[in-house]
Design an enzyme around this catalytic site. Structure first.
Site, PDB file in Angstrom:
ATOM      1  N   HIS A  54      -7.912  21.611 -39.889  1.00 15.43           N
ATOM      2  CA  HIS A  54      -7.392  22.556 -40.891  1.00 15.43           C
ATOM      3  C   HIS A  54      -8.559  23.257 -41.567  1.00 15.43           C
ATOM      4  O   HIS A  54      -9.717  22.915 -41.337  1.00 15.43           O
ATOM      5  CB  HIS A  54      -6.468  21.852 -41.891  1.00 15.43           C
ATOM      6  N   HIS A  56      -9.882  23.578 -44.626  1.00 18.18           N
ATOM      7  CA  HIS A  56     -10.653  23.209 -45.823  1.00 18.18           C
ATOM      8  C   HIS A  56     -12.152  23.149 -45.526  1.00 18.18           C
ATOM      9  O   HIS A  56     -12.560  22.736 -44.443  1.00 18.18           O
ATOM     10  CB  HIS A  56     -10.154  21.880 -46.397  1.00 18.18           C
ATOM     11  N   ASP A  58     -14.482  21.239 -46.335  1.00 18.72           N
ATOM     12  CA  ASP A  58     -15.089  19.960 -45.936  1.00 18.72           C
ATOM     13  C   ASP A  58     -14.668  19.546 -44.519  1.00 18.72           C
ATOM     14  O   ASP A  58     -14.874  18.404 -44.102  1.00 18.72           O
ATOM     15  CB  ASP A  58     -14.757  18.854 -46.959  1.00 18.72           C
ATOM     16  N   HIS A  59     -14.091  20.505 -43.768  1.00 20.50           N
ATOM     17  CA  HIS A  59     -13.743  20.278 -42.365  1.00 20.50           C
ATOM     18  C   HIS A  59     -14.309  21.371 -41.454  1.00 20.50           C
ATOM     19  O   HIS A  59     -14.425  21.169 -40.251  1.00 20.50           O
ATOM     20  CB  HIS A  59     -12.218  20.176 -42.207  1.00 20.50           C
ATOM     21  N   HIS A 113      -0.271  18.614 -45.709  1.00 22.01           N
ATOM     22  CA  HIS A 113      -1.500  18.737 -46.505  1.00 22.01           C
ATOM     23  C   HIS A 113      -1.847  20.223 -46.634  1.00 22.01           C
ATOM     24  O   HIS A 113      -2.089  20.718 -47.729  1.00 22.01           O
ATOM     25  CB  HIS A 113      -2.614  17.959 -45.814  1.00 22.01           C
ATOM     26  N   ASP A 137      -6.669  15.291 -42.519  1.00 22.79           N
ATOM     27  CA  ASP A 137      -6.220  14.812 -43.830  1.00 22.79           C
ATOM     28  C   ASP A 137      -4.704  14.600 -43.849  1.00 22.79           C
ATOM     29  O   ASP A 137      -4.046  14.815 -44.861  1.00 22.79           O
ATOM     30  CB  ASP A 137      -6.593  15.819 -44.934  1.00 22.79           C
ATOM     31  N   HIS A 175     -11.584  10.971 -44.054  1.00 24.65           N
ATOM     32  CA  HIS A 175     -12.211  10.524 -45.312  1.00 24.65           C
ATOM     33  C   HIS A 175     -12.194   9.005 -45.438  1.00 24.65           C
ATOM     34  O   HIS A 175     -11.260   8.346 -44.955  1.00 24.65           O
ATOM     35  CB  HIS A 175     -11.461  11.092 -46.533  1.00 24.65           C
TER      36      HIS A 175
HETATM   37 FE    FE Z   1     -10.637  16.828 -46.441  1.00 24.54          FE
HETATM   38 ZN    ZN Z   2      -8.203  18.866 -46.510  1.00 19.84          ZN
END
Ligand code: FE
Ligand code: ZN
Length: 257
Positions: A54, A56, A58-59, A113, A137, A175
């Site tokens: 996805h 985000h 942090d991905h 999410h 996530d 995570h």
């Molecule tokens: Fe994340």
């Molecule tokens: Zn995420």
């Protein structure tokens, strides 16, 4: 196929798949580039694919820099993420497949999410191998992602798709949230002995900085409240039985925990 787990940022995991014979690698959700580049140099592999779950940061934060180093690589993501994943080239939907080395990955569309989230599942080839689920996530060890862009009903449908995979599937979530998830879980599934034991083992592992990812899907089915909306225990906690409502209430309790 080898899988290397690389911890980055505060609590993210990036996973590098490699085929050491062919000297090729793929990466799941590269939050950042430099530790991935270091590892690729160490194993002397060329990066051929980025599999994003996805959009985000942090991905996908490492996408740009990885392409600069490996201009021929291919960037995969969900079709609904069009315009949100940097340099995305392949737009995947439910039941599409991706290839890496000798493995074929199945794509699951798992909104909740985010509205575009996908997961990648690589079934075993040999009987003694495990299946590998990269679920971003969506499912976490002992928990699930927050509903930023989706509804409880969508997340129940999404997790239902993943929950039917074999118990020995390894769950590579993005995570290290396990301990805080389990701390909450024991408050909503109080009589679950397997969960209590998992919480103890998790505390032990984390006190020694041992990663708790991957987990096994069979363990998630037994102990993760967000896969257990149809059990009498969780229905009692939520004081309701309709799946999306049970899920929504438990998710709401976690958000305020
Ligand atoms: Fe994340
Ligand atoms: Zn995420």
């Amino acid at each position: 196929m080898e899988i290397k787990r690389i911890p980055v940022l505060a609590d993210n995991y990036v996973f590098v798949l490699s085929d050491l014979k062919q000297k090729k690698a793929a990466v799941i959700d590269p939050a950042v580039a430099s530790p991935i580049l270091d590892y690729l140099a160490k194993i002397n592999c060329q990066l051929v694919a980025i599999f994003n779950t996805h959009h985000h940061y942090d991905h996908v934060g490492g996408n740009k820099e990885l392409i600069q180093h490996f201009p021929d690589l291919c960037v995969y993501g969900g079709v609904e993420d069009k315009g949100r994943i940097p340099h995305q080239q392949v737009f995947l939907k439910q039941d599409d497949t991706v290839q890496f080395a000798d493995r074929v990955g199945q794509v699951f569309f798992v909104p909740g999410h985010t509205r575009a989230h996908i997961a990648y599942y690589f079934p075993p080839i040999e009987a003694e191998e495990t299946g590998e689920l990269f679920c971003g996530d969506t499912i976490f060890a002992g928990g699930c992602g927050r509903l930023f862009e989706g509804t409880p009903s969508q997340m129940v449908d999404s997790i239902s798709k993943l929950r039917q995979l074999p118990d020995n599937t390894r769950v590579w979530c993005a995570h290290e949230y396990t301990l805080s998830n389990l701390k909450f879980a024991v408050t909503v599934d109080r009589e679950n002995v397997a969960l209590q034991e998992r919480y103890k083992a998790g505390q032990q592992a984390r006190s020694q900085h041992i990663p708790t990812v991957p987990s096994l899907l069979g363990i998630e089915k037994q102990t993760n409240p967000f896969l257990r909306w149809d059990t009498p225990e969780l229905q009692a906690t939520a004081n309701i039985t309709q799946p999306a409502r049970v899920f929504g209430r438990i998710r709401g309790m976690k958000d305020n925990f």
